[in-house]
Design a protein around this motif. Sequence first.
Motif, PDB file in Angstrom:
ATOM      1  N   ARG A 248      -7.137  -8.557   8.568  1.00 46.02           N
ATOM      2  CA  ARG A 248      -6.966  -7.261   8.405  1.00 46.02           C
ATOM      3  C   ARG A 248      -6.179  -6.820   7.105  1.00 46.02           C
ATOM      4  O   ARG A 248      -6.074  -5.739   6.792  1.00 46.02           O
ATOM      5  N   LEU A 249      -6.180  -7.648   6.500  1.00 46.25           N
ATOM      6  CA  LEU A 249      -5.563  -7.530   4.789  1.00 46.25           C
ATOM      7  C   LEU A 249      -6.741  -7.234   4.160  1.00 46.25           C
ATOM      8  O   LEU A 249      -7.765  -7.611   4.205  1.00 46.25           O
ATOM      9  N   SER A 250      -6.254  -6.350   2.840  1.00 49.49           N
ATOM     10  CA  SER A 250      -7.404  -6.459   1.856  1.00 49.49           C
ATOM     11  C   SER A 250      -7.741  -7.861   1.404  1.00 49.49           C
ATOM     12  O   SER A 250      -7.079  -8.713   1.051  1.00 49.49           O
ATOM     13  N   ILE A 251      -9.156  -7.999   1.067  1.00 52.10           N
ATOM     14  CA  ILE A 251      -9.677  -9.140   0.362  1.00 52.10           C
ATOM     15  C   ILE A 251      -9.046  -9.307  -0.729  1.00 52.10           C
ATOM     16  O   ILE A 251      -9.254 -10.263  -1.364  1.00 52.10           O
ATOM     17  N   LEU A 252      -8.723  -8.056  -1.595  1.00 52.12           N
ATOM     18  CA  LEU A 252      -7.956  -8.228  -2.907  1.00 52.12           C
ATOM     19  C   LEU A 252      -6.487  -8.793  -2.880  1.00 52.12           C
ATOM     20  O   LEU A 252      -5.992  -8.907  -3.994  1.00 52.12           O
ATOM     21  N   ASP A 253      -6.111  -8.802  -1.630  1.00 48.40           N
ATOM     22  CA  ASP A 253      -4.379  -9.075  -1.525  1.00 48.40           C
ATOM     23  C   ASP A 253      -4.325 -10.405  -1.249  1.00 48.40           C
ATOM     24  O   ASP A 253      -3.733 -11.068  -0.378  1.00 48.40           O
TER      25      ASP A 253
ATOM     26  N   PRO B 179      -0.045   6.424  11.798  1.00 49.39           N
ATOM     27  CA  PRO B 179      -0.957   7.114  12.496  1.00 49.39           C
ATOM     28  C   PRO B 179      -1.942   6.635  13.033  1.00 49.39           C
ATOM     29  O   PRO B 179      -2.694   5.533  12.360  1.00 49.39           O
ATOM     30  N   LYS B 180      -2.719   6.901  14.177  1.00 51.93           N
ATOM     31  CA  LYS B 180      -3.868   6.376  14.741  1.00 51.93           C
ATOM     32  C   LYS B 180      -5.181   6.460  13.933  1.00 51.93           C
ATOM     33  O   LYS B 180      -6.018   5.651  13.902  1.00 51.93           O
ATOM     34  N   GLU B 181      -5.188   7.627  12.816  1.00 56.12           N
ATOM     35  CA  GLU B 181      -6.097   7.895  12.167  1.00 56.12           C
ATOM     36  C   GLU B 181      -6.174   6.768  10.930  1.00 56.12           C
ATOM     37  O   GLU B 181      -7.182   6.754  10.325  1.00 56.12           O
ATOM     38  N   MET B 182      -5.304   6.146  10.773  1.00 57.46           N
ATOM     39  CA  MET B 182      -5.163   5.158   9.684  1.00 57.46           C
ATOM     40  C   MET B 182      -5.456   3.760  10.020  1.00 57.46           C
ATOM     41  O   MET B 182      -5.741   2.826   9.401  1.00 57.46           O
ATOM     42  N   LYS B 183      -6.134   3.602  11.444  1.00 55.29           N
ATOM     43  CA  LYS B 183      -6.843   2.176  11.884  1.00 55.29           C
ATOM     44  C   LYS B 183      -7.807   2.228  11.091  1.00 55.29           C
ATOM     45  O   LYS B 183      -8.865   2.779  11.039  1.00 55.29           O
ATOM     46  N   GLY B 184      -7.938   0.722  10.424  1.00 54.22           N
ATOM     47  CA  GLY B 184      -8.976   0.193   9.446  1.00 54.22           C
ATOM     48  C   GLY B 184      -8.924   1.090   8.166  1.00 54.22           C
ATOM     49  O   GLY B 184     -10.133   0.966   7.435  1.00 54.22           O
ATOM     50  N   GLN B 185      -7.830   1.828   7.768  1.00 54.90           N
ATOM     51  CA  GLN B 185      -7.822   2.437   6.555  1.00 54.90           C
ATOM     52  C   GLN B 185      -7.052   1.776   5.584  1.00 54.90           C
ATOM     53  O   GLN B 185      -6.208   1.002   6.184  1.00 54.90           O
ATOM     54  N   TRP B 186      -7.056   2.080   4.388  1.00 58.27           N
ATOM     55  CA  TRP B 186      -6.128   1.469   3.523  1.00 58.27           C
ATOM     56  C   TRP B 186      -5.200   2.815   2.871  1.00 58.27           C
ATOM     57  O   TRP B 186      -5.708   3.634   2.497  1.00 58.27           O
ATOM     58  N   HIS B 187      -4.014   2.560   2.576  1.00 56.66           N
ATOM     59  CA  HIS B 187      -3.030   3.459   1.461  1.00 56.66           C
ATOM     60  C   HIS B 187      -3.275   2.831   0.217  1.00 56.66           C
ATOM     61  O   HIS B 187      -2.928   1.494  -0.035  1.00 56.66           O
ATOM     62  N   LYS B 188      -3.880   3.496  -0.759  1.00 56.67           N
ATOM     63  CA  LYS B 188      -3.991   3.059  -2.343  1.00 56.67           C
ATOM     64  C   LYS B 188      -2.793   3.578  -2.873  1.00 56.67           C
ATOM     65  O   LYS B 188      -2.426   4.927  -3.175  1.00 56.67           O
ATOM     66  N   VAL B 189      -1.769   2.726  -3.349  1.00 54.20           N
ATOM     67  CA  VAL B 189      -0.570   3.152  -3.937  1.00 54.20           C
ATOM     68  C   VAL B 189      -0.800   3.615  -5.181  1.00 54.20           C
ATOM     69  O   VAL B 189      -1.575   3.381  -6.134  1.00 54.20           O
TER      70      VAL B 189
ATOM     71  N   PRO C 157       5.492  -2.144  -4.919  1.00 52.98           N
ATOM     72  CA  PRO C 157       4.095  -1.949  -5.005  1.00 52.98           C
ATOM     73  C   PRO C 157       3.667  -1.779  -6.383  1.00 52.98           C
ATOM     74  O   PRO C 157       4.489  -0.914  -7.155  1.00 52.98           O
ATOM     75  N   LEU C 158       2.515  -1.858  -6.833  1.00 55.28           N
ATOM     76  CA  LEU C 158       1.839  -1.438  -8.011  1.00 55.28           C
ATOM     77  C   LEU C 158       0.910  -0.501  -7.956  1.00 55.28           C
ATOM     78  O   LEU C 158       0.153  -0.623  -6.732  1.00 55.28           O
ATOM     79  N   PRO C 159       0.475   0.275  -8.864  1.00 55.68           N
ATOM     80  CA  PRO C 159      -0.536   1.175  -8.598  1.00 55.68           C
ATOM     81  C   PRO C 159      -1.836   0.720  -8.435  1.00 55.68           C
ATOM     82  O   PRO C 159      -2.022  -0.398  -9.334  1.00 55.68           O
ATOM     83  N   GLY C 160      -2.663   0.933  -7.573  1.00 56.65           N
ATOM     84  CA  GLY C 160      -3.890   0.459  -7.190  1.00 56.65           C
ATOM     85  C   GLY C 160      -3.536  -0.450  -6.096  1.00 56.65           C
ATOM     86  O   GLY C 160      -4.761  -1.002  -5.374  1.00 56.65           O
ATOM     87  N   ASP C 161      -2.669  -1.138  -5.773  1.00 56.65           N
ATOM     88  CA  ASP C 161      -2.301  -2.088  -4.578  1.00 56.65           C
ATOM     89  C   ASP C 161      -2.986  -1.209  -3.222  1.00 56.65           C
ATOM     90  O   ASP C 161      -2.834  -0.085  -3.068  1.00 56.65           O
TER      91      ASP C 161
END
Length: 306
Positions: free
Chosen positions: A129-134, A255-265, A297-301
């Motif tokens: 579930r984590l970003s492959i970049l994390d 929120p439910k609409e964030m399922k499978g989504q990412w927040h970009k810092v 958190p850093l910008p782009g995370d």
Amino acid sequence: MKHIFRTLALWLVLALFMQTAAAQQRNSVYEQYIEKYKDIAVEQMRRHKIPASITLAQGLLESGAGRSELAQKSNNHFGIKRGSDWQGPTVTHNDDRHGEHFRKYKSVEDGYEDHSRFLLKERYQRLFRLSILDYKGWARGLKACGYATSPVYADRLIGIIELYHLDELDEDPDNPRIFIPEIEPTPEIHLNYRPITFNNGIRCTIARSHDTWETIAQSLRVPLDRLLDFNEAVEEIPLNEGDFVYLEKKATKGPKEMKGQWHKVGSDDSMFSIAQRYGIRLRSLYKLNYKDDDYQPLPGDLLRVR
């Protein structure tokens, strides 16, 4: 006496030189391992969506950069034990206990492939579930899921990745969706002339210019300490126009609409501001992303909120 001091000084210089040379040799061995196996790790990443940096760091750490007996004689670079579901050949090796059974592979490529399949088990599914970049989240998640018993296992992986810049190998084959929704709640009721609305199902109000925690608490007749507790805030944290101010405890998921989504810092984001934006508790936000309390958190995370 002078002769003794000169001799001691010479020995100190020699010792320092030997330590530096040994460190350079260790670095050289690690770099040779990375150059030799990085393409296999990248291929595994593209095939199974496991960060190449994590695979290489685990291989380096578990095999001593390919110098362990298991790696040299059995192509087992990850210290994977036999397990009840293994049907292939095994070898006996002393690890945590004497005479334990480990998997043996025909080639290093087979060992890397089996390592990926090992992580595809149910036990490690939450890592995906984590970003492959994390890579930090993956390293801490591996420890949390019980891959290793060492309390510093995650830190050692992260240290290797950062020292050798292994994260530069990581890429996201699927270009994951990065979504920062525009939240414009519609006021539903008014309390003492203040609009009350809902965000993520949590009752809240929207901060106006010049608002403070105290003025909101007074206008809504809510004890200040309760208002701060609902928002996991202290009075010194300034409020900006448009901020959500919650009137009950926040949720454990976004929120439910964030399922499978990412927040970009963004450049002005903090863990507190992200938690407020999505109506999620700070502890849950850290836990969802396998972050320690001191993470900034850093910008782009990329962060999960659900």
